[in-house]
Write a protein that holds these residues in place. Sequence first.
Motif, PDB file in Angstrom:
ATOM      1  N   PRO A   8      -7.437  10.639  -5.632  1.00 25.29           N
ATOM      2  CA  PRO A   8      -6.449  10.510  -4.555  1.00 25.29           C
ATOM      3  C   PRO A   8      -6.686   9.224  -3.756  1.00 25.29           C
ATOM      4  N   ASN A   9      -5.602   8.534  -3.475  1.00 27.60           N
ATOM      5  CA  ASN A   9      -5.652   7.314  -2.672  1.00 27.60           C
ATOM      6  C   ASN A   9      -4.526   7.410  -1.648  1.00 27.60           C
ATOM      7  N   PRO A  10      -4.842   7.849  -0.424  1.00 24.76           N
ATOM      8  CA  PRO A  10      -3.797   8.069   0.583  1.00 24.76           C
ATOM      9  C   PRO A  10      -2.951   6.826   0.873  1.00 24.76           C
ATOM     10  N   ASP A  11      -3.569   5.648   0.904  1.00 24.64           N
ATOM     11  CA  ASP A  11      -2.807   4.420   1.167  1.00 24.64           C
ATOM     12  C   ASP A  11      -1.794   4.148   0.063  1.00 24.64           C
ATOM     13  N   LEU A  12      -2.211   4.342  -1.189  1.00 25.18           N
ATOM     14  CA  LEU A  12      -1.315   4.144  -2.316  1.00 25.18           C
ATOM     15  C   LEU A  12      -0.174   5.148  -2.273  1.00 25.18           C
ATOM     16  N   GLU A  13      -0.475   6.398  -1.953  1.00 26.08           N
ATOM     17  CA  GLU A  13       0.574   7.418  -1.882  1.00 26.08           C
ATOM     18  C   GLU A  13       1.580   7.119  -0.775  1.00 26.08           C
ATOM     19  N   ILE A  14       1.137   6.571   0.331  1.00 21.05           N
ATOM     20  CA  ILE A  14       2.049   6.178   1.421  1.00 21.05           C
ATOM     21  C   ILE A  14       2.959   5.054   0.945  1.00 21.05           C
ATOM     22  N   GLN A  15       2.389   4.057   0.246  1.00 20.43           N
ATOM     23  CA  GLN A  15       3.196   2.960  -0.304  1.00 20.43           C
ATOM     24  C   GLN A  15       4.236   3.488  -1.286  1.00 20.43           C
ATOM     25  N   LYS A  16       3.808   4.385  -2.167  1.00 22.96           N
ATOM     26  CA  LYS A  16       4.709   4.930  -3.171  1.00 22.96           C
ATOM     27  C   LYS A  16       5.842   5.721  -2.516  1.00 22.96           C
ATOM     28  N   GLU A  17       5.535   6.527  -1.518  1.00 25.23           N
ATOM     29  CA  GLU A  17       6.587   7.309  -0.857  1.00 25.23           C
ATOM     30  C   GLU A  17       7.576   6.394  -0.142  1.00 25.23           C
ATOM     31  N   SER A  18       7.104   5.308   0.439  1.00 26.03           N
ATOM     32  CA  SER A  18       7.996   4.342   1.082  1.00 26.03           C
ATOM     33  C   SER A  18       8.966   3.743   0.059  1.00 26.03           C
ATOM     34  N   ILE A  19       8.449   3.409  -1.119  1.00 25.24           N
ATOM     35  CA  ILE A  19       9.294   2.858  -2.185  1.00 25.24           C
ATOM     36  C   ILE A  19      10.297   3.910  -2.651  1.00 25.24           C
ATOM     37  N   ALA A 137      20.295  -4.110  -5.060  1.00 30.32           N
ATOM     38  CA  ALA A 137      19.197  -3.744  -4.175  1.00 30.32           C
ATOM     39  C   ALA A 137      17.887  -4.411  -4.570  1.00 30.32           C
ATOM     40  N   PRO A 138      17.863  -5.749  -4.745  1.00 30.94           N
ATOM     41  CA  PRO A 138      16.599  -6.377  -5.187  1.00 30.94           C
ATOM     42  C   PRO A 138      15.454  -6.168  -4.202  1.00 30.94           C
ATOM     43  N   GLU A 139      15.772  -6.054  -2.928  1.00 33.03           N
ATOM     44  CA  GLU A 139      14.719  -5.848  -1.927  1.00 33.03           C
ATOM     45  C   GLU A 139      14.000  -4.517  -2.123  1.00 33.03           C
ATOM     46  N   ALA A 140      14.667  -3.565  -2.746  1.00 30.68           N
ATOM     47  CA  ALA A 140      14.048  -2.264  -2.989  1.00 30.68           C
ATOM     48  C   ALA A 140      12.925  -2.364  -4.024  1.00 30.68           C
ATOM     49  N   PHE A 141      12.849  -3.470  -4.749  1.00 30.37           N
ATOM     50  CA  PHE A 141      11.840  -3.628  -5.791  1.00 30.37           C
ATOM     51  C   PHE A 141      10.683  -4.531  -5.380  1.00 30.37           C
ATOM     52  N   THR A 142      10.804  -5.240  -4.300  1.00 29.18           N
ATOM     53  CA  THR A 142       9.751  -6.163  -3.879  1.00 29.18           C
ATOM     54  C   THR A 142       8.406  -5.457  -3.760  1.00 29.18           C
ATOM     55  N   SER A 143       8.371  -4.337  -3.040  1.00 32.46           N
ATOM     56  CA  SER A 143       7.116  -3.597  -2.865  1.00 32.46           C
ATOM     57  C   SER A 143       6.636  -2.989  -4.175  1.00 32.46           C
ATOM     58  N   PHE A 144       7.573  -2.526  -5.006  1.00 29.09           N
ATOM     59  CA  PHE A 144       7.201  -1.929  -6.287  1.00 29.09           C
ATOM     60  C   PHE A 144       6.514  -2.959  -7.179  1.00 29.09           C
ATOM     61  N   PHE A 145       7.097  -4.155  -7.287  1.00 31.55           N
ATOM     62  CA  PHE A 145       6.482  -5.179  -8.120  1.00 31.55           C
ATOM     63  C   PHE A 145       5.134  -5.618  -7.556  1.00 31.55           C
ATOM     64  N   ALA A 146       5.009  -5.647  -6.233  1.00 29.20           N
ATOM     65  CA  ALA A 146       3.714  -5.970  -5.621  1.00 29.20           C
ATOM     66  C   ALA A 146       2.678  -4.905  -5.976  1.00 29.20           C
ATOM     67  N   LEU A 147       3.121  -3.636  -5.977  1.00 27.88           N
ATOM     68  CA  LEU A 147       2.246  -2.528  -6.344  1.00 27.88           C
ATOM     69  C   LEU A 147       1.757  -2.673  -7.786  1.00 27.88           C
ATOM     70  N   LEU A 148       2.620  -3.182  -8.665  1.00 28.75           N
ATOM     71  CA  LEU A 148       2.254  -3.407 -10.055  1.00 28.75           C
ATOM     72  C   LEU A 148       1.446  -4.690 -10.252  1.00 28.75           C
ATOM     73  N   GLY A 149       1.338  -5.482  -9.180  1.00 29.96           N
ATOM     74  CA  GLY A 149       0.569  -6.716  -9.256  1.00 29.96           C
ATOM     75  C   GLY A 149       1.384  -7.928  -9.678  1.00 29.96           C
ATOM     76  N   PHE A 150       2.733  -7.825  -9.629  1.00 33.59           N
ATOM     77  CA  PHE A 150       3.600  -8.937 -10.005  1.00 33.59           C
ATOM     78  C   PHE A 150       4.043  -9.709  -8.769  1.00 33.59           C
ATOM     79  N   GLN A 151       4.162 -11.003  -8.924  1.00 37.35           N
ATOM     80  CA  GLN A 151       4.734 -11.868  -7.887  1.00 37.35           C
ATOM     81  C   GLN A 151       6.200 -12.068  -8.199  1.00 37.35           C
ATOM     82  N   ILE A 152       7.083 -11.924  -7.223  1.00 41.79           N
ATOM     83  CA  ILE A 152       8.501 -12.217  -7.465  1.00 41.79           C
ATOM     84  C   ILE A 152       9.026 -13.180  -6.432  1.00 41.79           C
TER      85      ILE A 152
END
Length: 152
Positions: A8-19, A137-152
């Motif tokens: 479990p990683n609470p910070d990661l789960e918070i990021q995922k729920e926001s996305i 909705a490209p802005e909806a993916f900015t955090s997701f790609f950051a989570l995957l480690g991609f720069q956009i």
Amino acid sequence: MRDFEPEPNPDLEIQKESIRIRWREKSVLIDGSGMSLSDAQHIFDLSIEMYGKPATIVKNWFLVHVDPPPAEASPKYDDFKPFVICSLDVLRDAKNTLSSTVRTSQMQLLFDKSIFVTRNTVYLLVGPGRRMNYRKAPEAFTSFFALLGFQI
């Protein structure tokens, strides 16, 4: 094969729920989509025999329309459709990627709104999914790609 719960990683789960919240706001439910977890597990065990490819089981999935390849693209792209699956919840993965998130390559086939086939993998879609257009909705993916480690 990965079929265990990551630490479990609470910070990661918070990021995922926001996305997830942002994606739900920008998407629509796909009626009649998804399969049960028990059906997915059964197909998972037979994916090599059935499809000749390893499987990954995901839930809370989004079918995303992306730009098709340019007109001058290689003919090898002719069999691909401009859709990918994005999910923040990988339940089981035959490739042992140890990741809890996924963005697939482009779709080759989609069966019964619950089996998404790419060149290398069969994605078994558990529960209802949602559809969205990346361009709307490209802005909806900015955090997701950051989570995957991609720069956009």
